[in-house]
Design a protein around this motif. Structure first.
Motif, mmCIF file in Angstrom:
data_model
loop_
_atom_site.group_PDB
_atom_site.id
_atom_site.type_symbol
_atom_site.label_atom_id
_atom_site.label_comp_id
_atom_site.label_asym_id
_atom_site.label_seq_id
_atom_site.Cartn_x
_atom_site.Cartn_y
_atom_site.Cartn_z
ATOM 1 N N THR A 34 0.842 -1.191 0.000
ATOM 2 C CA THR A 34 0.000 0.000 0.000
ATOM 3 C C THR A 34 0.878 1.242 0.000
ATOM 4 O O THR A 34 1.776 1.372 0.836
ATOM 5 C CB THR A 34 -0.923 0.013 1.235
ATOM 6 O OG1 THR A 34 -1.723 -1.167 1.199
ATOM 7 C CG2 THR A 34 -1.819 1.234 1.243
ATOM 8 N N ILE A 35 0.573 2.128 -0.944
ATOM 9 C CA ILE A 35 1.259 3.412 -1.029
ATOM 10 C C ILE A 35 0.276 4.489 -0.618
ATOM 11 O O ILE A 35 -0.818 4.582 -1.186
ATOM 12 C CB ILE A 35 1.753 3.686 -2.458
ATOM 13 C CG1 ILE A 35 2.816 2.679 -2.863
ATOM 14 C CG2 ILE A 35 2.270 5.109 -2.581
ATOM 15 C CD1 ILE A 35 3.286 2.827 -4.291
ATOM 16 N N ALA A 37 -0.039 8.380 -0.769
ATOM 17 C CA ALA A 37 0.650 9.455 -1.486
ATOM 18 C C ALA A 37 -0.227 10.692 -1.588
ATOM 19 O O ALA A 37 -1.459 10.599 -1.651
ATOM 20 C CB ALA A 37 1.042 8.978 -2.880
ATOM 21 N N GLU A 42 -1.339 11.248 -7.657
ATOM 22 C CA GLU A 42 -2.215 10.137 -8.033
ATOM 23 C C GLU A 42 -2.130 9.774 -9.517
ATOM 24 O O GLU A 42 -1.962 8.605 -9.868
ATOM 25 C CB GLU A 42 -3.665 10.450 -7.670
ATOM 26 C CG GLU A 42 -4.614 9.308 -8.004
ATOM 27 C CD GLU A 42 -6.032 9.551 -7.514
ATOM 28 O OE1 GLU A 42 -6.844 8.604 -7.627
ATOM 29 O OE2 GLU A 42 -6.335 10.645 -7.009
ATOM 30 N N PHE A 45 1.197 8.069 -10.402
ATOM 31 C CA PHE A 45 1.276 6.708 -9.868
ATOM 32 C C PHE A 45 0.343 5.766 -10.617
ATOM 33 O O PHE A 45 0.769 4.685 -11.045
ATOM 34 C CB PHE A 45 0.940 6.682 -8.372
ATOM 35 C CG PHE A 45 2.126 6.949 -7.490
ATOM 36 C CD1 PHE A 45 3.094 5.991 -7.294
ATOM 37 C CD2 PHE A 45 2.267 8.166 -6.853
ATOM 38 C CE1 PHE A 45 4.190 6.226 -6.477
ATOM 39 C CE2 PHE A 45 3.352 8.416 -6.034
ATOM 40 C CZ PHE A 45 4.320 7.453 -5.845
ATOM 41 N N GLU A 46 -0.912 6.135 -10.743
ATOM 42 C CA GLU A 46 -1.919 5.229 -11.310
ATOM 43 C C GLU A 46 -1.732 4.980 -12.809
ATOM 44 O O GLU A 46 -1.976 3.882 -13.284
ATOM 45 C CB GLU A 46 -3.330 5.778 -11.040
ATOM 46 C CG GLU A 46 -3.715 5.750 -9.574
ATOM 47 C CD GLU A 46 -3.833 4.349 -8.993
ATOM 48 O OE1 GLU A 46 -4.296 3.428 -9.700
ATOM 49 O OE2 GLU A 46 -3.474 4.176 -7.805
ATOM 50 N N ILE A 50 2.786 2.742 -11.187
ATOM 51 C CA ILE A 50 2.273 1.459 -10.694
ATOM 52 C C ILE A 50 2.169 0.424 -11.811
ATOM 53 O O ILE A 50 2.631 -0.709 -11.638
ATOM 54 C CB ILE A 50 0.941 1.639 -9.939
ATOM 55 C CG1 ILE A 50 1.196 2.394 -8.627
ATOM 56 C CG2 ILE A 50 0.267 0.297 -9.673
ATOM 57 C CD1 ILE A 50 -0.062 2.765 -7.862
ATOM 58 N N LYS A 63 -1.521 -1.014 -4.177
ATOM 59 C CA LYS A 63 -2.762 -0.311 -3.872
ATOM 60 C C LYS A 63 -2.390 1.117 -3.484
ATOM 61 O O LYS A 63 -1.582 1.321 -2.577
ATOM 62 C CB LYS A 63 -3.487 -1.008 -2.726
ATOM 63 C CG LYS A 63 -4.730 -0.300 -2.248
ATOM 64 C CD LYS A 63 -5.296 -0.996 -1.011
ATOM 65 C CE LYS A 63 -6.349 -0.128 -0.358
ATOM 66 N NZ LYS A 63 -6.630 -0.549 0.993
ATOM 67 N N GLY A 64 -2.979 2.086 -4.165
ATOM 68 C CA GLY A 64 -2.703 3.484 -3.855
ATOM 69 C C GLY A 64 -3.813 4.112 -3.045
ATOM 70 O O GLY A 64 -4.991 3.899 -3.324
ATOM 71 N N TYR A 66 -4.776 7.976 -1.878
ATOM 72 C CA TYR A 66 -4.384 9.345 -2.192
ATOM 73 C C TYR A 66 -5.266 10.340 -1.445
ATOM 74 O O TYR A 66 -6.482 10.174 -1.377
ATOM 75 C CB TYR A 66 -4.493 9.594 -3.700
ATOM 76 C CG TYR A 66 -3.742 8.556 -4.503
ATOM 77 C CD1 TYR A 66 -2.366 8.648 -4.679
ATOM 78 C CD2 TYR A 66 -4.402 7.461 -5.054
ATOM 79 C CE1 TYR A 66 -1.667 7.686 -5.386
ATOM 80 C CE2 TYR A 66 -3.711 6.497 -5.765
ATOM 81 C CZ TYR A 66 -2.349 6.606 -5.937
ATOM 82 O OH TYR A 66 -1.678 5.654 -6.632
#
Length: 117
Positions: A34-35, A37, A42, A45-46, A50, A63-64, A66
């Protein structure tokens, strides 16, 4: 007869030892990290980071989570089990270090969060 038994034992020993040298490769266990951030990260990363990471490490699911750094700090204080925390400011990170929720040795000033024109 003794010679035949000796040969059979030798073959059994050789094949038995050969089997010990070859380890059956088990599929790696799927893990999730799990990040937490800052919301400004977002999209990066997404859409980019990722997917690239998961392609390189297919057994890892990322899993982010945000939000603003302050809200993420509160979530971590209330039990969010984040493996990595990307804060937009040092204030929240410093508070979590002071509360011993983040190991000070693991803190790295990695990115700078500012508006680019």
């Amino acid at each position: 007869m003794k010679k035949l038994v000796s040969i059979l034992c030798a073959f059994a020993l050789v094949f038995g030892l050969a089997g010990c040298g070859q380890e059956e490769k088990k599929p790696e266990k799927k893990v999730t990290i799990t990040i937490a951030a800052a919301a400004s990260l977002e999209k990066t990363f997404e859409e980019t980071l990722i997917p690239r990471f998961e392609k390189k490490y297919p057994n890892v699911n990322v899993k982010g989570v945000y939000d603003s750094s302050g809200k993420l700090q509160i979530q971590i204080e209330q039990g969010l089990d984040a493996d990595v925390f990307f804060s937009a400011a040092t204030k929240q990170m410093d508070s979590l270090v002071d509360e011993k929720l983040v190991d000070s040795k693991s803190v790295v000033n990695l990115l700078e969060n500012k508006l680019v024109f």
